[in-house]
Structures are given as C-alpha cells and as structure tokens.
Design an enzyme around this catalytic site. Structure first.
Site, mmCIF file in Angstrom:
data_model
loop_
_atom_site.group_PDB
_atom_site.id
_atom_site.type_symbol
_atom_site.label_atom_id
_atom_site.label_comp_id
_atom_site.label_asym_id
_atom_site.label_seq_id
_atom_site.Cartn_x
_atom_site.Cartn_y
_atom_site.Cartn_z
ATOM 1 N N ASP A 141 39.964 42.369 43.689
ATOM 2 C CA ASP A 141 41.350 42.780 43.893
ATOM 3 C C ASP A 141 41.492 44.199 43.333
ATOM 4 O O ASP A 141 40.663 44.659 42.545
ATOM 5 C CB ASP A 141 42.280 41.806 43.161
ATOM 6 N N ASP B 69 45.033 46.068 42.496
ATOM 7 C CA ASP B 69 46.130 46.319 41.560
ATOM 8 C C ASP B 69 46.043 45.422 40.329
ATOM 9 O O ASP B 69 45.995 44.200 40.427
ATOM 10 C CB ASP B 69 47.469 46.107 42.254
ATOM 11 N N THR C 86 42.643 43.596 49.180
ATOM 12 C CA THR C 86 43.929 43.991 48.623
ATOM 13 C C THR C 86 45.013 44.083 49.680
ATOM 14 O O THR C 86 44.733 44.330 50.861
ATOM 15 C CB THR C 86 43.779 45.361 47.931
ATOM 16 N N LYS D 221 43.808 36.446 51.848
ATOM 17 C CA LYS D 221 42.619 37.027 51.222
ATOM 18 C C LYS D 221 41.447 36.051 51.284
ATOM 19 O O LYS D 221 40.313 36.433 51.607
ATOM 20 C CB LYS D 221 42.895 37.384 49.760
ATOM 21 N N ASN E 259 48.463 34.636 42.617
ATOM 22 C CA ASN E 259 48.457 34.593 44.074
ATOM 23 C C ASN E 259 47.047 34.625 44.651
ATOM 24 O O ASN E 259 46.841 34.337 45.832
ATOM 25 C CB ASN E 259 49.271 35.759 44.640
#
Length: 238
Positions: free
Chosen positions: A25, A27, A131, A176, A202
């Site tokens: 990921d 962020d 992402t 994702k 998430n």
C-alpha cells in the site's frame, strides 16, 4: 517473522521468473500521510484546482494522519483528484506526478518500509504498489524507487486527454485483493508465497489473501486484528 531471504515456502521456479510478489500500500504505509494531498498542492500551483479545493485536501490529510483512513472521505478525495485531471493530458499528469514526487513525496518515504521493498527486489521478488491513488502517479513512485510496477485507480482518457471518469472501480478494499489475485494468477505465483504491507483496516482482505502479512503503522482496528492473528507490526516514520 520470516524475512524475504529465508522464506522456506517459496516455490522453485526458473531463475528468470519471479516466485514471490510483495504488495505495498502507499498512503501511511510507504509514504507518511496521503499522497493525493501533495498531488493537489502541485495541481494548485499549476492552476488545476482552486484554493478551496486545496483546503479540503488539507483537512482530509490532517484527519488521515490523526485517525487513519476513512472509506467515505478517501473516496471523496480520490474523486476530486480525478476531477482535477479532467481536461488535462496524460503528459500533464505525468509531469504533475514527477513534480509531486520530487517536491514532497521523496522526503516522506518511510525508510524501513522502503528498505523492505528493496530487500524484496534484491531477492528476486516482484514489488508492486497497490493503491487508490491514480495509477499514473503511483507508477512514478514505483519507478523512482526501482520497484516492479503499480496497480492503482485508472482514469479514462480519450485521445490522450483525461475525461475525469473512472476505468473500473477505485483500487480500494476488496478490489485490491481482487487485483492482487489476478496479477499473481497471471504470473503463476502462489498467493501463499506472497507478501502484503498495509496500515489500514480496509486492506484486511488483501492481507488475508497472502501468506505473509506485514502491518505498518496500523489504524486501531487493524492493530487489534493483527494482534489477534499474531501478524507482525512495524512502526516507522520519515
């Protein structure tokens, strides 16, 4: 925790074929904070968005750093990010992404996480960023760090000009996990040999998909989930 160099479960494959994918990921996992805010800062300097738009991104950035990712707010931020590229060319977005990396993101990289990504590369693994950030922007980060590639939110373009509409879903949550499973399947790589790195609740579907989980700067819910399952937790700051 096993490390990339002593994973006994790795499949035996030809030397020129990857046996492992590590999914990262972006962020608050690879980058401190929300990369989309810094993209908006550069977009504002270029006149793509208004001061009011930038203020909204700034508010969401502060909230994200404080309490982690909120699905509704992150989707709203992504939607405005897509709007800011509407009417602009693919070349302009590429320039925007490069300037954002050079001006802001390179200084916000989390050193331990970047080192882990490069360790995977050094051991012959593929490393893919995954992402909700627009894929064109995530690809610049991957390129600058010497990683394999990026899977991100895709924006429709017609004749090289962005419309502001999405191509498929926002790369978030279960999407994702679906994208990661497709990529591993296309390459003939077992998900049980793969790794995933994330900070967010998430991304639990992605983390549970692979054989090796690494939680990074987790939000409260993911931290509880990780402790219950004995997943390793990494703390890192730029």
């Amino acid at each position: 925790m096993s490390t990339p160099d002593n994973d006994a479960g790795a499949a035996q494959r030809p030397s020129d074929a990857p046996s492992v994918i590590a999914f990262f990921d972006v962020d608050n996992t690879l980058v401190h904070g929300a990369s989309i805010y810094h993209l908006a800062r550069v977009a504002w300097r270029r006149g793509y968005v208004t001061w009011r738009d930038l203020s909204r991104f700034a508010w969401q950035q502060a909230r994200f750093k404080s309490v982690g990712e909120n699905y509704r707010h992150q989707l709203s931020a992504r939607e405005r990010a897509l709007e800011l590229v509407a009417g602009h060319t693919e070349q302009e977005l590429q320039e925007l992404a490069v300037e954002t990396y050079d001006a802001y993101l390179h200084a916000l990289m989390l050193p331990k996480v970047v080192a882990r990504a490069r360790d995977h590369i050094a051991h012959g693994h593929e490393v893919w960023l995954i992402t909700a950030t627009p894929e064109a922007c995530a690809s610049v980060i991957a390129l600058r760090l010497g990683l394999t590639g990026a899977l991100g939110t895709r924006v429709e373009s017609i004749d090289g000009v962005f419309t502001g509409a999405l191509l498929g879903p926002v790369m978030h949550g279960g999407h994702k996990a679906d994208a990661a499973a497709r990529l591993a399947g296309e390459k003939g790589i077992r998900l049980s040999d793969c790794w995933a790195y994330s900070d967010s609740r998430n991304d639990i579907p992605l983390l549970e998909l692979v054989g090796h989980q690494q939680v990074v700067n987790p939000d409260a819910e993911l931290a509880r989930h990780a402790v219950a399952r004995d997943w390793p937790i990494m703390r890192d700051r730029p």
